[in-house]
Design an enzyme around this catalytic site. Structure first.
Site, mmCIF file in Angstrom:
data_model
loop_
_atom_site.group_PDB
_atom_site.id
_atom_site.type_symbol
_atom_site.label_atom_id
_atom_site.label_comp_id
_atom_site.label_asym_id
_atom_site.label_seq_id
_atom_site.Cartn_x
_atom_site.Cartn_y
_atom_site.Cartn_z
ATOM 1 N N ARG A 11 0.830 -1.202 0.000
ATOM 2 C CA ARG A 11 0.000 0.000 0.000
ATOM 3 C C ARG A 11 0.864 1.251 0.000
ATOM 4 O O ARG A 11 2.054 1.203 0.304
ATOM 5 C CB ARG A 11 -0.959 0.008 1.187
ATOM 6 C CG ARG A 11 -0.284 0.034 2.520
ATOM 7 C CD ARG A 11 -1.290 -0.147 3.664
ATOM 8 N NE ARG A 11 -0.605 0.104 4.931
ATOM 9 C CZ ARG A 11 -1.057 0.896 5.878
ATOM 10 N NH1 ARG A 11 -2.203 1.502 5.741
ATOM 11 N NH2 ARG A 11 -0.389 1.071 6.996
ATOM 12 N N ASN A 48 10.670 0.456 3.340
ATOM 13 C CA ASN A 48 9.526 1.352 3.346
ATOM 14 C C ASN A 48 8.574 1.107 4.509
ATOM 15 O O ASN A 48 7.914 2.029 4.966
ATOM 16 C CB ASN A 48 8.763 1.195 2.017
ATOM 17 C CG ASN A 48 7.399 1.836 2.085
ATOM 18 O OD1 ASN A 48 7.268 3.051 2.059
ATOM 19 N ND2 ASN A 48 6.366 1.016 2.201
ATOM 20 N N TYR A 53 7.563 9.226 16.193
ATOM 21 C CA TYR A 53 7.738 9.023 14.762
ATOM 22 C C TYR A 53 8.902 9.863 14.250
ATOM 23 O O TYR A 53 9.752 9.379 13.489
ATOM 24 C CB TYR A 53 6.443 9.384 14.030
ATOM 25 C CG TYR A 53 6.480 9.158 12.540
ATOM 26 C CD1 TYR A 53 6.391 7.878 12.007
ATOM 27 C CD2 TYR A 53 6.580 10.233 11.656
ATOM 28 C CE1 TYR A 53 6.406 7.671 10.636
ATOM 29 C CE2 TYR A 53 6.593 10.035 10.289
ATOM 30 C CZ TYR A 53 6.513 8.755 9.779
ATOM 31 O OH TYR A 53 6.537 8.556 8.417
ATOM 32 N N ILE A 60 2.108 12.737 2.257
ATOM 33 C CA ILE A 60 1.575 12.079 1.057
ATOM 34 C C ILE A 60 0.229 11.479 1.445
ATOM 35 O O ILE A 60 0.124 10.830 2.488
ATOM 36 C CB ILE A 60 2.529 10.962 0.578
ATOM 37 C CG1 ILE A 60 3.938 11.502 0.465
ATOM 38 C CG2 ILE A 60 2.001 10.291 -0.675
ATOM 39 C CD1 ILE A 60 4.551 11.617 -0.859
#
Length: 194
Positions: free
Chosen positions: A11, A86, A151, A184
């Site tokens: 995804r 990723n 994060y 994004i």
């Protein structure tokens, strides 16, 4: 034929990378944690276009699973030319409200997963005297984000790892680079308003 591995390849950015490497002529292996239906759909879609994509269910936080999956890639494909780290998760909220378990889960996925995947791929790349590792970080790893402290810290760690590993592996003909995307609109950010 060159071989690419994409973690979190079902995804968002990972899926785009999976499709891009297929279209660039790579035999593309993508790892996913739980999206078996999406993995099957991607494999079928790429095959219908004449490309080779193969999904493998791998928990990148599990050393044994990562090592076994990399061994399987090397056994069947005989090489590894590109790795895109990723796979990642996010956590939005005040640091003071974050539990240790939430912190550990995020760092296990976003940092330990990159470490384990790199470590598993490096021996084959060194032996080939070629390869490319691309780590997906975030602009928050460079600038920090309010309510995304963990994060931001994890992605900063990925950036630091990338810089150091580039120096370590450069003499062996292996490139190590990092991409720090801005926001994004992917499934991970679907809950955010414009």
């Amino acid at each position: 034929m060159k071989v690419a591995l994409i973690t979190g390849g079902t995804r968002g950015i990972g899926r785009a990378c999976t499709e891009a490497f297929c279209r660039a002529g790579y035999t593309t292996v993508f790892w996913y944690r739980s999206a078996a239906a999406a993995a099957e759909e991607i494999t079928r879609a790429m095959a219908a276009q004449g490309y080779t994509a193969r999904g493998m269910q791998v928990d990148i936080t599990d050393e044994q699973q990562v090592n076994a999956a990399m061994a399987e890639i090397l056994r069947t494909c005989r090489r590894i030319d590109a790795v895109v780290n990723n796979a990642g998760i996010a956590h939005i909220g005040l640091l003071q409200d974050m539990t240790v378990q939430e912190w550990d889960r995020l760092f296990d996925t976003d940092v330990k997963g990159v470490f384990l995947t790199c470590r598993a791929a490096i021996p084959a790349m060194v032996s080939q005297k070629s390869g490319s590792i691309i780590n997906i970080a975030s602009m928050w790893g460079e600038t920090g984000a309010s309510c995304e402290a963990a994060y931001s810290a994890a992605k900063a760690a990925v950036i630091g790892l990338t810089k150091a590993l580039a120096k370590e592996l450069g003499p062996s003909g292996i490139r190590v680079n990092c991409v720090s995307p801005g926001l994004i609109m992917t499934e991970m950010n679907a809950h955010l308003s414009p």
